[in-house]
Design a protein around this motif. Sequence first.
Motif, short mmCIF file in Angstrom:
data_model
loop_
_atom_site.label_atom_id
_atom_site.label_comp_id
_atom_site.label_asym_id
_atom_site.label_seq_id
_atom_site.Cartn_x
_atom_site.Cartn_y
_atom_site.Cartn_z
N VAL A 139 -9.04 -3.64 -5.54
CA VAL A 139 -7.84 -2.84 -5.34
C VAL A 139 -8.12 -1.35 -5.60
CG1 VAL A 139 -5.67 -2.30 -6.46
CG2 VAL A 139 -6.07 -4.57 -5.60
N GLN A 140 -8.85 -1.06 -6.67
CA GLN A 140 -9.07 0.35 -7.00
C GLN A 140 -9.83 1.07 -5.89
OE1 GLN A 140 -11.99 1.27 -9.89
NE2 GLN A 140 -12.60 -0.89 -10.07
N PHE A 141 -10.70 0.33 -5.23
CA PHE A 141 -11.40 0.97 -4.10
C PHE A 141 -10.43 1.19 -2.95
CE2 PHE A 141 -14.75 -1.33 -6.33
CZ PHE A 141 -15.59 -0.27 -6.63
N GLN A 142 -9.61 0.14 -2.69
CA GLN A 142 -8.66 0.27 -1.58
C GLN A 142 -7.65 1.37 -1.86
OE1 GLN A 142 -7.30 -3.72 -1.57
NE2 GLN A 142 -9.01 -4.47 -0.33
N ASP A 147 -8.82 5.74 4.41
CA ASP A 147 -7.83 5.37 5.42
C ASP A 147 -6.47 5.19 4.75
OD1 ASP A 147 -6.27 4.32 7.34
OD2 ASP A 147 -7.52 2.56 7.76
N PRO A 148 -5.44 6.03 5.06
CA PRO A 148 -4.13 5.92 4.40
C PRO A 148 -3.48 4.56 4.63
CG PRO A 148 -4.08 7.64 6.11
CD PRO A 148 -5.49 7.13 6.03
N ASP A 149 -3.71 3.94 5.79
CA ASP A 149 -3.10 2.63 6.04
C ASP A 149 -3.61 1.60 5.04
OD1 ASP A 149 -1.49 3.42 8.02
OD2 ASP A 149 -2.88 2.91 9.65
N ARG A 150 -4.92 1.69 4.73
CA ARG A 150 -5.47 0.74 3.77
C ARG A 150 -4.90 1.00 2.39
NH1 ARG A 150 -11.51 -1.28 4.36
NH2 ARG A 150 -10.56 -2.69 2.84
N PRO A 180 1.47 13.08 0.20
CA PRO A 180 2.60 13.10 -0.75
C PRO A 180 3.41 11.81 -0.74
CG PRO A 180 2.97 14.64 1.08
CD PRO A 180 1.56 14.13 1.21
N ALA A 181 3.58 11.21 0.43
CA ALA A 181 4.39 9.99 0.50
C ALA A 181 3.72 8.87 -0.27
CB ALA A 181 4.62 9.58 1.95
N ILE A 182 2.43 8.73 -0.02
CA ILE A 182 1.70 7.66 -0.71
C ILE A 182 1.64 7.95 -2.20
CG2 ILE A 182 -0.51 6.47 -0.89
CD1 ILE A 182 -0.93 6.95 2.04
N ARG A 183 1.51 9.22 -2.50
CA ARG A 183 1.46 9.56 -3.92
C ARG A 183 2.77 9.17 -4.60
NH1 ARG A 183 -1.50 14.14 -6.91
NH2 ARG A 183 -0.44 14.08 -8.92
#
Lengths: 663, 246, 411
Positions: A139-142, A147-150, A180-183
């Motif tokens: 998970v930490q790698f993903q 790739d933002p989708d990953r 920002p969204a993912i953050r």
Amino acid sequence: MSASSRLALFCALVWLSLLVLIAGAVRPATAQDLGPVQALLQDNRQLIEESSRRSIGPAIDALGSSGLDRAPVFLEAWQARSVYQRDADGLFFIGSEADGTNLALDVDTGESVGEITRDGFTQLRPNGGIRSMIGAALVQFQLQDPDPDRRRGALQAIARDAEASHLTALRGSIESEEDPAIRAAKERLERVLTITFDPDETARINAIDGFSGDIGLDVRATLNPLVLTRSEVVPGGEPPATRNVARVLEPGSDSLTIDEAYDQLVAARLAPAMVSTEDIRAALIANISDGSVGEFAVADLDTDEARLAAYQALAAQGIVPSSPTEQEIADALATHTFFESYAERSSAVTDAANATLQSIEFNLIANRSLDFTLDAVSLASIYFLAAIGLAITFGVMGVINMAHGEFIMLGAYTGYVVQLFVPDYTLSIIIALPLAFAITFAAGVAMERLIIRWLYHRPLETLLATFGISIALQQLAKNIFGTQARPFTAPDWLDGAFVLNDVVAISYIRIAIFVLALIFLAIFLFVMNKTRLGLEVRAVTQNPRMAASMGINPDKINMLTFGFGSGIAGIAGIAIGLFGQVTTELGQQYIVQSFMTVVVGGVGNIFGTLAGATMIGGLQKGIEWLNPSNTLAAQTYMILFIILFIQFRPRGIIALRGRAADM
Amino acid sequence: MSTLLEVSGVSVSFDGFKAINNLSFNIGPAELRAIIGPNGAGKTTFMDIVTGKTRPDEGEVLWGEKNQSLLRLSESQIAQTGIGRKFQRPTVFEDQSVEDNLLLALKKNRSPFSVLVFKKAEADTAAIQALAEDIGLSDQLTRKAGELSHGQKQWLEIGMLLAQDPQLLLVDEPAAGMTLAEREHTTTILKDAAKSRAVVVVEHDMEFVRRLECKVTVLHEGAVLAEGSLDHVTKNQDVIDVYLGR
Amino acid sequence: MMERTFLARNPSVLIFIALLALFTLAVTVLSEGLGTGFVSTAMVKTLGMTLCFCLIAIAMDLVWGYCGILSLGHFAFFGLGGYMIGMWLMYARTEDIVIASLAGADLPPTEQEIVDAIGTQIFGVVGSSEFPWVWAFADSLLIQLVLVVAVPGLLALVFGWLAFRSRVTGVYLSILTQAMTLALALYLFQNDSGLRGNNGLSGLQNIPGMADTPQSVLSVWFLWASAVALGLGYMFAAWVVSGKFGSVIRGIRDDEARVRFLGYPVEAYKLFVFTITAVMAGIGGALYYPQAGIINPAEVAPIASIYLAVWVAIGGRGRLYGAVIGAAFVSLLSTWFTGGRVPDVDLGFYTIEWVSWWQVALGVSFVLVTLFAPRGIGGLFDLFINRRTPDRHGADLGPDTGSLREKEAET
């Protein structure tokens, strides 16, 4: 511990220390030959070969925290059971199947070093436990994947099935996040995971407090298990101090009846079980001899009293256990404490969770009310659409058309047929709308000319004749299209929903129907109030003889008005067909409601119809809200309500008075 | 003189239009009264209020010796207290015989159960025969009412009104569409009736009103404009203005 | 004395009773159970059920043809009557079965055990075993027979009181009655309505305590019972409409306001007719469903009551024999056409299968009857007895526009 296992443990320890010694000794030499990942693997070779869930942790952690680029590749392969160990030198390779051959790839370079053969290699077969540990490490790698989708996928995976280890990985990934969204999503997830997994109580409480009033599903899904209670019972007068007690229950109160309390005691094996009628029956049957149980003849045991007496006789002889008396039950209850406790041990956390949930509940009710209002509005728009044609034929002209529902059906089938020929959904709807209007307009005009014209001022006969048409049209549709539902598909841009938050969402198609209803209201008002046709229609309905003497042809006006009303029914059919399914019963489902809408609203007034639709739609949703499991009951109660409503406002919500009302 | 019906301060409006505006009106027992007025003066609405068809927005309608309020009664209850009404157009039950029509109107217990077990007695037949005599329909008793001429229907309706034996008769345009001879007959019937009960006649036709030789009330815009003998009111300047226009 | 004069005044009643008796006797003689076997048991049942339809058609004619209330909800009362008797039939028969199956048990069953077993049998299909409150009297034939009359009567009384009190008339009332039957059907469709949801009540053709009597005999008994009920219903209806009461309700039909100004409490009369016809419908239903064998909520769907109006209109409303003819003619014809035994019509390019085209034909012929023969089949009799209708000169006749719908005053 047996001697042999002790020996095995000893050997393993020796092996381990030897390995560490060797590894330490040979590393400078091997580091040049082996890639960093392979080296790391060889360091942990023993653990990997052993593949035990208890001991594998350090090996996975070593890979996970190594920071090596190739580490996640290896972990994924390992998780997928495609890692092989060469028996000859113990090196690890990633298997890659291609063209029927299985190639061994170097774990560091990814280059092929030859073919995996069955006798030279051993496949690593991590069990489910280990694979999920690998997954957690991955998970930490993903989470830091370019790739933002990953990254989003990883967040979703964590949210679905979170583990304590994710928290650290998540925290570690926030700093470097640039999207920002993912953050924001990461930060939110971090707070959610903190509630469950953070060992520090203060951090958890802060996280909980931070979600005050937040109606997100994730928050509720996290907080609700925290405040889950279970019922417990212990001897003595106090719940044990180790428990986080939610509340102490008094047997005999509303929340805990005597029977429930005693059942709890029995379940906890703290009291003897009550003897049920079933037990009595079984015991009596077991003790039948020569057609009697003790002194009681079997034939007499056909009442509960007789059976109890026979059982008590057996119990007195000590053959069967006796049932506890009321006094014994009362004593047992008095000497035990019943309470509900949280699974969560910290009372500070449960208090905070309860407080936050309460604030959420308030917001939730507000949002659900909003959602309910939107639902009701959209249902009201459907009723309004279905009824607006009737508001013209019945409301304005006073002609009752029981085939109105079948005109709606006709419109829906028009949409279906158009889609058979025009595969493009958007285009097909653009074609179907005017076509449905034209077809139902023509049907309406034909019906007016052939039937209704002869029956003006005989409303009951109009009703019956149009029923005949309704029956015939419905069966015709069945003969042509069959009884099963036909698809009439909305274009993609009408798919999906406008999502405000986890509670409030409204599908685009409902919005479209709402807009369509508004457009029709506007068209109706425009035609009736601003055009020559509307003027003539009003003139003819108010006084046909006078209108005729003014040079208006009432026949023509009646025909056009009826056609107009029917045409609108056809367009309503398109909307309703998109919303639901196209069946031959489609019209029938709406006809009674449509008439109700017009009657409840007040005949002869379009705003009355609007009010009627709003009331009926709101009411139906309201009843469904109170009793969500049962939409049939909702309709029943709604109709009953309407019957009562007409008692108090026989002429509808917006009523005309005086001579005009005597029509 | 005691009053049989007292209408005081009654107003009613339909969608903002005041059909009756603070109207007051009295009539005693055994009095013949004609009400005249231009179209829209509120003549029919006045009758609707007295018979309970329309509820006034304000005002009071009192009836009989005991000053009973009629506003709380239903149409049928008002009819049972003794107010009979004849409509503008003849409304008889066309599908039923003249005899049945009169039998329906005959003063009897009106409740469903007593009607269900009702059997026609000799006295009833005699009463119907006498009534038919009065209205000149004695040889038409078995015919269907729908087959009668317009004038005969008017008389049949008056006959039904008399059969009810009301204390107050409200008669709306009884002479409309009648021949001269028929009008004279109608006048006689009404004047006879007024000997024992109150009769209110709404009429347009001045000639007919003159023939009735009674007190006249002129309505205009829902209120009483003038009251008195026909000669008196026709000399009233207001009445002349209303009828001839300004 | 009274009865003789009544019959003397209404010779059609005598003719009707004689024909009905003749028909019943003929069917009995030709039946499988008691006669030659020329008429199959299924046919005897169909004929018996048709007689029940005739009974409800008379009720409909009374309320619509005579009193002018176009009720589109009388099948609700029919269905309720069926449900009431169905509850006893199902309970008593299940009780017989349960007692028989528990007879071999180790202990003789207690009453509670029997009731529980019956409950499981009856309500297992809707995932329950508890008896709902509506079944409180299901074990008593007498009480359920009273309910056959009381429940439809009470519903009609309450509904009619509400509707008539607020002066709902004409098409509004029709729609309201339709809403009533729709509400009832939707309610019964629920599983927790207590009447087995859309499964309905079944096995009603098996009469408790008569397991040894074959269906072929039972069917003739029910035919007789239906014929007696129809004969009594016809006489009652004829008695009601022939006297002054009939005069009043026809007056209400033709000009409600005029009757009111004559001092008649119109609402009470309407309520009386509405309720009494609901009771007749309930009795019809109670006789119908044991012959049909099953009752489910679809039976009270609005369309059934609409067909009832169709029968009466086609037969000729405002005359009792017209209603009987219409119900018998249309329902038997429907059975025949939808039974698939009518040969298809081959048009060369298309084959008309009557099973699917009968409804279309019925709908269209209904329109045609309404337009061209408002007096229905019964109107044919006028040709023989030269019944005349008054000439109204085409004028509007009511005290205010439209209160008398001229054509509807015709009979």
